[in-house]
Scaffold this active site. Structure first.
Site, mmCIF file in Angstrom:
data_model
loop_
_atom_site.group_PDB
_atom_site.id
_atom_site.type_symbol
_atom_site.label_atom_id
_atom_site.label_comp_id
_atom_site.label_asym_id
_atom_site.label_seq_id
_atom_site.Cartn_x
_atom_site.Cartn_y
_atom_site.Cartn_z
ATOM 1 N N ILE A 16 0.806 -1.221 0.000
ATOM 2 C CA ILE A 16 0.000 0.000 0.000
ATOM 3 C C ILE A 16 0.839 1.271 0.000
ATOM 4 C CG2 ILE A 16 -1.985 -1.078 1.098
ATOM 5 C CD1 ILE A 16 -1.045 -0.009 3.766
ATOM 6 N N GLY A 18 5.233 3.093 0.290
ATOM 7 C CA GLY A 18 6.652 2.894 0.505
ATOM 8 C C GLY A 18 7.404 4.204 0.415
ATOM 9 N N GLY A 20 11.782 5.933 1.084
ATOM 10 C CA GLY A 20 13.196 5.688 0.850
ATOM 11 C C GLY A 20 13.776 4.598 1.721
ATOM 12 N N MET A 21 13.172 4.376 2.888
ATOM 13 C CA MET A 21 13.750 3.419 3.822
ATOM 14 C C MET A 21 12.952 2.140 3.979
ATOM 15 S SD MET A 21 15.023 5.858 6.902
ATOM 16 C CE MET A 21 13.377 6.480 7.153
ATOM 17 N N ALA A 22 11.648 2.193 3.714
ATOM 18 C CA ALA A 22 10.823 1.032 4.014
ATOM 19 C C ALA A 22 9.674 0.929 3.027
ATOM 20 C CB ALA A 22 10.282 1.127 5.448
ATOM 21 N N VAL A 24 5.558 -0.449 2.801
ATOM 22 C CA VAL A 24 4.413 -0.634 3.696
ATOM 23 C C VAL A 24 3.413 -1.568 3.024
ATOM 24 C CG1 VAL A 24 2.602 0.481 5.030
ATOM 25 C CG2 VAL A 24 4.764 1.677 4.633
ATOM 26 N N LYS A 39 5.301 -2.211 8.142
ATOM 27 C CA LYS A 39 6.389 -1.478 7.494
ATOM 28 C C LYS A 39 7.629 -2.362 7.536
ATOM 29 C CE LYS A 39 6.846 2.891 7.567
ATOM 30 N NZ LYS A 39 7.011 4.304 7.918
ATOM 31 N N ASP A 133 9.701 14.542 10.171
ATOM 32 C CA ASP A 133 9.309 14.335 8.766
ATOM 33 C C ASP A 133 7.803 14.549 8.596
ATOM 34 O OD1 ASP A 133 9.690 13.853 6.095
ATOM 35 O OD2 ASP A 133 9.652 11.666 6.268
#
Length: 699
Positions: A16, A18, A20-22, A24, A39, A133
């Site tokens: 569903i 996403g 830069g790091m993860a 979802v 995540k 963020d």
């Protein structure tokens, strides 16, 4: 990951989102029977021990937050190299989607959203957690209108090595605070600055700072003023603009002291007495350091310096030669030292030349790395090679919903200066993750809807098209599907068509009651129904003539019946055996001889009360036979009317009929002859009786 049981508990349903790091995913918690969001850390970070340690610690800190406007964190875990966080699943949209769809928002809606975000930040700050963020992508709006802030604490888990590898700062540069852009420690007021930008974007449908690269945007946060909200959208109340201006001050000391203070200001900014308040002003103080360009320091030796250092030796040697011209000849022992000095000078010169040549070779010029994110791979490769750099092969490929196929998702060393010939690593999109369509033919429609719904494919978004047709299959059974089994599809854009059975075709059940058996058979055949001999049941009936339908089963007239359905009928076998018939021969004349009279006859017997036998027009004396049927212990009667005037009524009982004849004659002369009222016994001509029965049957 789709279909994987993470941790033996979380069944991954569909991706569903996403960043830069993860990535979802939507998942189902089989233990608690609920949907959750999972995540999963991207693979390039799984070997950074410091990152993983901080990732876990910050995720656990965020899990301590309990607030209606914060996405709850349920679990943190690891399976092999997969690190994941399990969170509350919010059914709805993120704020970025809402802004893209219908911004600028109305002031009351934007303020209502901002109040809930500020409330969430206040709760986090009180628990010593800074988001860092805040952006529309991390703000979820549930179907009930509840605002949920997500991704608390994740940005803090980035290490210096991660920043070096990715060539970028974690976070979204369009929502940076100035102190974040400078790279200094960020505090609670950085979140308030980002919230001010989010409110600005909701009300104006644009960002305050835009640029060609992340660095240019970051510099604008530091150095430039943004276009005031009411210039972009004059419908914004002054009180709401004041909130944005205060939250987005470059000097953090001029912003709100806390998220709670900003929340209180938002709560009251739409009061009628505040809507047209004076514009907020600030003392002009530049707390930002000037941007300075530092010259590069290099350890190279200039040829001029080398020659300057060699000059004293050469001068001394020349002076010695001049002195030798006027001096006495020296002994021959001096020649050898002079040769050694000369050779030494030559060797030194060669060493210096070689050193300068080596430095020149080692001093590779630096070039600017072009920004190629979201560009096609061929174009990105050409831009990098034109800049004197190289693309590291093979490129990394990942599925992406946002980035088109064969376009760059991310790059290393973006917006930096590097040595010419350096390698640039590119991550390229393989397009959305494709699914393989199962074979649903012959399966119930609901099975397909449930399984496709887990991938986000629903009838509501017009991705499932259903055509219902008559067939021999059970209703709601899938007959055909498009695409076919085994074809790959993109869950975001696919349209799947199903041809579904609605059962056999139906007809409106005809009314068979009162029809002869042969007529009933014809009707059943015409409507494509089935009437077998075994389903025809006979029974005596006073009301229906022999071989006429008494009742039908199991469908009533006008019921919807599937073609081919079997029905049964009950048919009259005539009156019961103990029933008796009596024939009245009614002899009647017109009221006046030679004139026309209307005759009406009504009878009552075992078949019913006041049954109309019929009407006749007569101009002379005529005889009308009327047959009545009697059951034991009952009586029958006939009533005669002439010209709508009652003439007479005659009754007979079952007992009288058993003792006497089954025929009687009633005579009704004209008005000039008075009826006796007594029946006249006598025989009736057989043809007259038959004619009367036929007339009675027609009625």
């Amino acid at each position: 990951m789709i279909g994987h049981d993470l941790g033996g508990r979380y069944e991954i349903l569909t991706r569903i989102g996403g960043g830069g790091m993860a990535l979802v995913y939507k998942a189902h918690d089989v233990l608690l029977n609920r949907n959750v969001a999972v995540k999963v850390l991207r693979q390039q970070f799984v070997h950074d021990e410091e990152f993983i340690r901080r990732f876990r610690r910050e995720a656990q800190s965020a899990a301590a937050l309990s607030h209606p406007n914060v996405v709850s964190i349920y679990d943190v875990g690891q399976e092999d190299d997969t690190h994941y966080i399990v969170m509350e699943y919010v059914e709805g949209h993120n704020l970025n989607e809402i802004i893209q769809e219908r911004a600028p928002l109305q002031a009351d809606e934007a303020v209502r959203i901002a109040v809930q975000i500020a409330d969430a930040l206040d709760h986090a700050h009180q628990n010593h957690i800074i988001h860092r963020d805040i952006k529309p992508h991390n703000i979820l709006i549930g179907k009930n209108g509840r605002v949920k802030v997500t991704d608390f604490g994740i940005a803090r888990a980035v290490t210096s090595s991660t920043i070096t590898q990715t060539g970028s700062v974690i976070g979204s540069v369009h929502y940076f605070s100035p102190e974040h852009a400078k790279g200094v420690n960020t505090g609670e007021k950085s979140d308030l600055y980002s919230l001010g930008i989010v409110l600005y974007q909701m009300l104006t449908a644009k960002l305050p700072f835009l640029g060609e690269s992340p660095i240019s945007v970051a510099l604008k946060h530091l150095q430039e003023d943004f276009e005031e909200p009411r210039i972009v959208n004059p419908h914004i109340p002054q009180s709401v603009e004041n909130v944005i201006l205060k939250a987005m001050r470059k000097n953090m000391h001029e912003r709100y002291a806390s998220a709670h203070e900003m929340q209180l200001d938002l709560d009251s900014c739409l009061r009628p007495d505040r809507l047209n308040e004076p514009k907020i002003t600030f003392t002009a103080v530049n707390d930002m350091e000037e941007t300075r360009v530092m010259p590069a320091i290099r350890g190279e030796v200039r040829p001029e310096a080398a020659s300057e250092r060699a000059e004293p030796v050469a001068t001394t040697h020349a002076a010695a030669e001049r002195d030798d011209l006027g001096a006495k000849p020296e002994p021959k022992g001096w020649k050898k030292p002079l040769t050694v000095v000369g050779v030494t000078l030559v060797v030194l010169a060669l060493i210096i030349w070689g050193f300068l040549w080596l430095i020149d070779k080692l001093d590779v010029p630096e070039v600017e790395v072009p920004f190629v994110v979201e560009k096609p791979l061929d174009e990105a490769r050409r831009m990098i090679e034109d800049a004197g750099l190289k693309v590291e092969d093979p490129v990394i490929r990942e599925h992406s919903k946002e980035i088109p196929l064969d376009h760059v998702i991310s790059q290393t060393k973006a917006n930096l200066r590097v040595k010419q010939g350096s390698l640039i690593e590119l991550t390229v999109s393989d397009g959305p993750e494709l699914e393989v369509l199962k074979d649903y033919v012959g399966k119930p429609l609901q099975t397909a809807i449930d399984e496709l719904g887990a991938l986000g494919i629903t009838e509501q978004n017009k991705q499932i098209i259903i055509e219902r047709v008559f067939s021999e299959e059970t209703p709601d059974t899938i007959l055909q599907q498009t695409p076919n089994e085994g074809e790959e599809f993109n869950p975001e854009s696919v349209e799947i068509s199903f041809m579904v059975s609605k059962g056999r075709e139906t007809v409106e059940m005809p009314n068979l009651i009162g029809n002869s058996l042969s007529e009933a058979r014809d009707l059943v055949k015409a409507f494509e129904l089935v009437l077998e001999d075994a389903d025809i049941l006979y029974e005596p009936s006073y009301l229906h003539q022999k071989d006429y339908v008494i009742s039908q089963d199991p469908f009533e007239p006008k019921d919807k019946v599937t073609k081919g359905s079997k029905i049964s009928v009950r048919v009259s076998s005539g009156p019961p055996e103990d029933a008796k018939e009596h024939h009245f021969n009614i002899v009647i004349s017109p009221a006046e001889a030679g004139k026309t009279s209307e005759i009406r006859i009504v009878y009552s017997d075992a078949r019913g009360e006041d049954v109309e036998w019929g009407k006749r027009q007569i101009t002379s004396t005529q005889t009308f036979p009327v047959t009545v049927v009697l059951a034991p212990d009952t009586e029958a009667s006939v009533t005669v009317y002439r010209d709508k005037q009652f003439i007479d009524r005659k009754s007979i009982t079952y007992e009288e009929l058993a003792q006497g004849t089954n025929t009687s004659t009633l005579t009704f002369p004209g008005d000039d002859v008075q009826p006796t009222g007594e029946p006249v016994q006598g025989e009736v001509d057989e043809s007259d009786e038959q004619t009367g029965e036929e007339e009675q049957q027609q009625q």
